[in-house]
Motif scaffolding. Sequence first.
Motif, short mmCIF file in Angstrom:
data_model
loop_
_atom_site.label_atom_id
_atom_site.label_comp_id
_atom_site.label_asym_id
_atom_site.label_seq_id
_atom_site.Cartn_x
_atom_site.Cartn_y
_atom_site.Cartn_z
N LYS A 15 0.56 -1.07 0.40
CA LYS A 15 0.00 -0.01 0.14
C LYS A 15 0.65 1.33 -0.12
O LYS A 15 0.47 2.65 0.28
N TRP A 63 -2.63 2.17 -12.81
CA TRP A 63 -2.49 3.22 -13.16
C TRP A 63 -1.18 2.20 -14.73
O TRP A 63 -1.02 2.62 -15.21
N TRP B 9 -8.83 10.59 -9.99
CA TRP B 9 -8.24 9.40 -10.36
C TRP B 9 -7.18 10.45 -11.50
O TRP B 9 -6.07 10.65 -11.11
N LEU B 10 -8.13 10.55 -11.94
CA LEU B 10 -7.16 10.18 -14.10
C LEU B 10 -7.08 11.84 -14.22
O LEU B 10 -6.37 12.41 -14.71
N PHE B 42 -0.48 5.73 -21.36
CA PHE B 42 -0.49 4.80 -20.35
C PHE B 42 -1.00 4.18 -19.33
O PHE B 42 -0.86 3.13 -17.94
N LYS B 43 -1.90 4.97 -18.99
CA LYS B 43 -2.55 5.00 -18.08
C LYS B 43 -3.82 4.80 -18.14
O LYS B 43 -4.50 3.84 -16.82
N ARG B 45 -4.99 3.11 -21.42
CA ARG B 45 -4.83 2.07 -22.03
C ARG B 45 -3.15 1.25 -21.03
O ARG B 45 -2.39 2.40 -20.99
N ASP B 46 -3.35 0.44 -21.70
CA ASP B 46 -1.49 -0.04 -21.53
C ASP B 46 -0.63 -0.19 -23.36
O ASP B 46 -1.64 0.50 -24.56
N ARG B 50 -4.54 -1.74 -25.07
CA ARG B 50 -5.78 -1.90 -24.44
C ARG B 50 -5.88 -1.44 -23.47
O ARG B 50 -4.98 -0.95 -22.43
N ARG B 52 -7.10 -0.33 -19.80
CA ARG B 52 -6.34 -1.03 -18.37
C ARG B 52 -7.45 -1.67 -17.58
O ARG B 52 -8.11 -2.11 -17.66
N ARG B 53 -6.93 -2.38 -16.27
CA ARG B 53 -8.06 -3.57 -16.15
C ARG B 53 -9.28 -3.11 -15.13
O ARG B 53 -10.04 -3.44 -15.52
N TYR B 54 -8.91 -1.57 -14.50
CA TYR B 54 -10.04 -1.16 -14.14
C TYR B 54 -11.00 -0.16 -14.55
O TYR B 54 -11.37 0.64 -13.87
N HIS B 84 -12.94 4.64 -12.97
CA HIS B 84 -12.07 3.37 -12.88
C HIS B 84 -13.30 2.63 -12.05
O HIS B 84 -14.17 3.34 -10.89
N SER B 85 -13.52 1.36 -11.74
CA SER B 85 -14.06 0.35 -11.05
C SER B 85 -13.74 0.07 -9.48
O SER B 85 -12.70 0.09 -9.54
N ALA B 87 -12.78 -1.60 -7.17
CA ALA B 87 -11.85 -2.80 -6.78
C ALA B 87 -10.48 -2.54 -5.71
O ALA B 87 -10.20 -1.24 -5.57
N GLY B 89 -8.20 -3.79 -2.20
CA GLY B 89 -8.65 -4.80 -1.30
C GLY B 89 -7.51 -4.60 -0.14
O GLY B 89 -6.13 -4.41 -0.92
#
Lengths: 378, 89
Positions: A15, A63, B9-10, B42-43, B45-46, B50, B52-54, B84-85, B87, B89
């Motif tokens: 974190k 990111w 965040w973006l 690249f933030k 899309r990679d 594609r 990015r995952r979230y 962003h989704s 996600a 933990g």
Amino acid sequence: MAEREKFRILVGTRKGTYIVEGDTGRRRWKIGPVAHEGAEIYHVVADPRNPGTLFAAVNSDFWGPMLQRSRNWGKTWQEVSTPLTPVKKDRQPLFNDADPTTPVPRPLRNLWRIEPGHASEPDTVYLGADPHLLFRSTDLGQSWVPIPAINEHPARKGWSPGAGGACLHTILIDPREPKRIYLGLSAVGTFRSEDGGTSFRPTNKGVLAPFLPDKHPETGQCVHHVVQDARDPDTFYRQDHGGMYVTHDRMERWTRIGKPLGDDFGFGVASPRAAPGRAYFVRLDGMARVTGDGHFQVHEWNDAKRTWRKLVRPGAFPGHYGVQREGIATDDLDPAGIYVGTTTGQLFVSPDAGRNWQLVPFQFPGIHSVSLGNPPAG
Amino acid sequence: MLDVHLDSWLREFGPRGKERLEADSVEHLLDALEEKYPRLRFKIRDETGRLRRYVRVFVDGEDVSGTTGVETPLVGVQTIDILHSIAGG
């Protein structure tokens, strides 16, 4: 406290990055600065050639990976250039597209290891990343050049990731010769270059690959971490999936040393400058990946006597602790300080080469990496 | 012209408020956005292009991230939200 008297532990966690400040007594600690909150920090390192300069491997599913640099001991950080797998549009593919058996290129996934270059190359930095990639910067991270001898290695289509990914996690530069470079790649093994990275040769003789049909292949061993001996740069200590090893001939031949311990699985290893010929391992249960004896323990290997010694009084810290590949570090003082970060956020410190142990009184997030900032010469 | 909204965040890497851009697909919209705000590269899309995952891209309120993705055409579209989704933990 004067800047030169400050002593810092650099902690990369699940974190964020934590700088732990203390003095050379190594018994009182202050937490902070803290940075990169929420990101996975696989490695934080101080550049010994540029006091105050730190690098952090900042990984995020949001990111993507980012290399960040601080010029003031972690008070503030800036994103510097992060290398990418050049597969899109105007960039040439990293892998050989002419070969139809080449796997589909994967994007840069995680940064694993930042290695400041040789003392004679003050602006050079190496970076190891997933998927099994090596980059070199000659401007302290502002720009990166891929190293084709690894990134386009003809055998890489047969390279598989380990559980942590396709990490290139170990980069070691021979202190006598900047062109001699050693690498560790998960589920591939170790390599050595004698020509500054123009070519690399596998160096895994003697290392067991228990998870493969051929138990002693040229490559395919899952090296977890390797460190160099402080006195003899031809000697290395290796924690591998297949046990604990030592070599005295620049990795030409490895000898398994962990068998007397029974299960000699683990991830991290460290060797102190003040006590050459010693290496510290944290033995883990091979299945559970935590300290299987029910308490925290560090084993010291004495390479001259070829003996093992337990450094922690059994039962002093009961529990099942996980320790990752960058989770063990030593400082340059005499007696050496030993630092062990756990996956459950404890940071163990011994200020006297393992005689006494204490916990830094702070519950960190799960710890990926521990290293030392500006360790004064011992 | 499209109204483009980024989450907080973006916005650290891109426009602080609403951005107005012209594009005929999500891919070209992201190209234009990254051209104007290079730190966004690249933030979202990679480097394979594609998402990015979230990252979630909403086209007039519809999440296209898991369907047509960056190839989604933007004909007659008014609003793009890039979020962003939930996600982690």
